[in-house]
Design a protein around this motif. Sequence first.
Motif, PDB file in Angstrom:
ATOM      1  N   ILE A 170       1.963   4.678   5.639  1.00  0.00           N
ATOM      2  CA  ILE A 170       2.725   3.516   5.199  1.00  0.00           C
ATOM      3  C   ILE A 170       3.690   3.093   6.300  1.00  0.00           C
ATOM      4  O   ILE A 170       4.034   3.888   7.176  1.00  0.00           O
ATOM      5  CB  ILE A 170       3.517   3.789   3.904  1.00  0.00           C
ATOM      6  CG1 ILE A 170       4.564   4.891   4.107  1.00  0.00           C
ATOM      7  CG2 ILE A 170       2.584   4.116   2.751  1.00  0.00           C
ATOM      8  CD1 ILE A 170       5.574   5.009   2.991  1.00  0.00           C
ATOM      9  N   GLU A 171       4.104   1.841   6.234  1.00  0.00           N
ATOM     10  CA  GLU A 171       5.160   1.342   7.109  1.00  0.00           C
ATOM     11  C   GLU A 171       6.383   1.133   6.229  1.00  0.00           C
ATOM     12  O   GLU A 171       6.398   0.269   5.354  1.00  0.00           O
ATOM     13  CB  GLU A 171       4.757   0.034   7.770  1.00  0.00           C
ATOM     14  CG  GLU A 171       5.815  -0.477   8.724  1.00  0.00           C
ATOM     15  CD  GLU A 171       5.435  -1.793   9.367  1.00  0.00           C
ATOM     16  OE1 GLU A 171       6.346  -2.459   9.873  1.00  0.00           O
ATOM     17  OE2 GLU A 171       4.242  -2.153   9.355  1.00  0.00           O
ATOM     18  N   LEU A 192      -7.539  -1.078  -3.327  1.00  0.00           N
ATOM     19  CA  LEU A 192      -7.116  -2.462  -3.533  1.00  0.00           C
ATOM     20  C   LEU A 192      -5.607  -2.649  -3.388  1.00  0.00           C
ATOM     21  O   LEU A 192      -5.117  -3.774  -3.390  1.00  0.00           O
ATOM     22  CB  LEU A 192      -7.551  -2.931  -4.928  1.00  0.00           C
ATOM     23  CG  LEU A 192      -9.048  -2.831  -5.231  1.00  0.00           C
ATOM     24  CD1 LEU A 192      -9.315  -3.183  -6.681  1.00  0.00           C
ATOM     25  CD2 LEU A 192      -9.847  -3.706  -4.291  1.00  0.00           C
ATOM     26  N   TRP A 193      -4.893  -1.546  -3.277  1.00  0.00           N
ATOM     27  CA  TRP A 193      -3.434  -1.609  -3.184  1.00  0.00           C
ATOM     28  C   TRP A 193      -3.000  -2.065  -1.795  1.00  0.00           C
ATOM     29  O   TRP A 193      -3.638  -1.739  -0.791  1.00  0.00           O
ATOM     30  CB  TRP A 193      -2.840  -0.235  -3.452  1.00  0.00           C
ATOM     31  CG  TRP A 193      -2.909   0.222  -4.868  1.00  0.00           C
ATOM     32  CD1 TRP A 193      -3.890  -0.023  -5.772  1.00  0.00           C
ATOM     33  CD2 TRP A 193      -1.959   1.033  -5.532  1.00  0.00           C
ATOM     34  NE1 TRP A 193      -3.606   0.582  -6.955  1.00  0.00           N
ATOM     35  CE2 TRP A 193      -2.432   1.240  -6.840  1.00  0.00           C
ATOM     36  CE3 TRP A 193      -0.756   1.617  -5.155  1.00  0.00           C
ATOM     37  CZ2 TRP A 193      -1.738   2.001  -7.765  1.00  0.00           C
ATOM     38  CZ3 TRP A 193      -0.067   2.376  -6.077  1.00  0.00           C
ATOM     39  CH2 TRP A 193      -0.556   2.556  -7.366  1.00  0.00           C
ATOM     40  N   HIS A 194      -1.871  -2.767  -1.759  1.00  0.00           N
ATOM     41  CA  HIS A 194      -1.278  -3.189  -0.490  1.00  0.00           C
ATOM     42  C   HIS A 194       0.047  -2.475  -0.235  1.00  0.00           C
ATOM     43  O   HIS A 194       0.470  -2.355   0.907  1.00  0.00           O
ATOM     44  CB  HIS A 194      -1.055  -4.698  -0.469  1.00  0.00           C
ATOM     45  CG  HIS A 194      -2.317  -5.475  -0.660  1.00  0.00           C
ATOM     46  ND1 HIS A 194      -3.297  -5.560   0.301  1.00  0.00           N
ATOM     47  CD2 HIS A 194      -2.787  -6.167  -1.723  1.00  0.00           C
ATOM     48  CE1 HIS A 194      -4.300  -6.281  -0.146  1.00  0.00           C
ATOM     49  NE2 HIS A 194      -4.023  -6.672  -1.379  1.00  0.00           N
ATOM     50  N   GLN A 248      -0.458   1.048   5.553  1.00  0.00           N
ATOM     51  CA  GLN A 248      -1.028   0.724   6.856  1.00  0.00           C
ATOM     52  C   GLN A 248      -2.515   1.050   6.899  1.00  0.00           C
ATOM     53  O   GLN A 248      -3.302   0.264   7.403  1.00  0.00           O
ATOM     54  CB  GLN A 248      -0.308   1.490   7.961  1.00  0.00           C
ATOM     55  CG  GLN A 248       1.060   0.977   8.284  1.00  0.00           C
ATOM     56  CD  GLN A 248       1.011  -0.420   8.862  1.00  0.00           C
ATOM     57  OE1 GLN A 248       1.267  -1.374   8.146  1.00  0.00           O
ATOM     58  NE2 GLN A 248       0.682  -0.551  10.114  1.00  0.00           N
ATOM     59  N   SER A 249      -2.857   2.248   6.402  1.00  0.00           N
ATOM     60  CA  SER A 249      -4.260   2.653   6.436  1.00  0.00           C
ATOM     61  C   SER A 249      -4.515   3.796   5.460  1.00  0.00           C
ATOM     62  O   SER A 249      -3.617   4.557   5.139  1.00  0.00           O
ATOM     63  CB  SER A 249      -4.665   3.092   7.851  1.00  0.00           C
ATOM     64  OG  SER A 249      -3.921   4.226   8.245  1.00  0.00           O
TER      65      SER A 249
END
Length: 145
Positions: free
Chosen positions: A28-29, A98-100, A114-115
């Motif tokens: 994550i960022e 599907l999550w952002h 991020q990935s």
Amino acid sequence: MMRQLKNKLILISLLIFVISLFFDAFKIEDIGKITNFESYTVALIGFISFLGGGLFEFFVWTANCWFFLSILFTFRKKYSTSSIFGIIALCISASFMLWHEVLASGSGRTAKIQSLEVGYFLWLASILFITCSSVYSKITEKKNA
């Protein structure tokens, strides 16, 4: 013969699951910094994520429960039930793709994903494997009956 195959399929699925714990699950960022989430950490603390407001994160974590129920019912030769639990686990775990964003702190702050990393995909593979194994076992059980 079928019993040995069933046990091997369960072991392979569990082995993939255990191997997944040694890899990162996702990155994550958060506040301009990239943070790795290790799979073993996510697996161990995921069940309490709802306490910090992570209701959806907890929902994804419940895929583990469905996965282990699928394994239990495969072991008991209840392949239809195992297949259903496996499909539920697969749908829940795959929904994470599907999550952002995910919850980054107990204060409700979210962070951009991020990935997805190797640990997540191995976890998904272990669920897919037991689900396919259950379906296969059900089909071969009908043929041999």
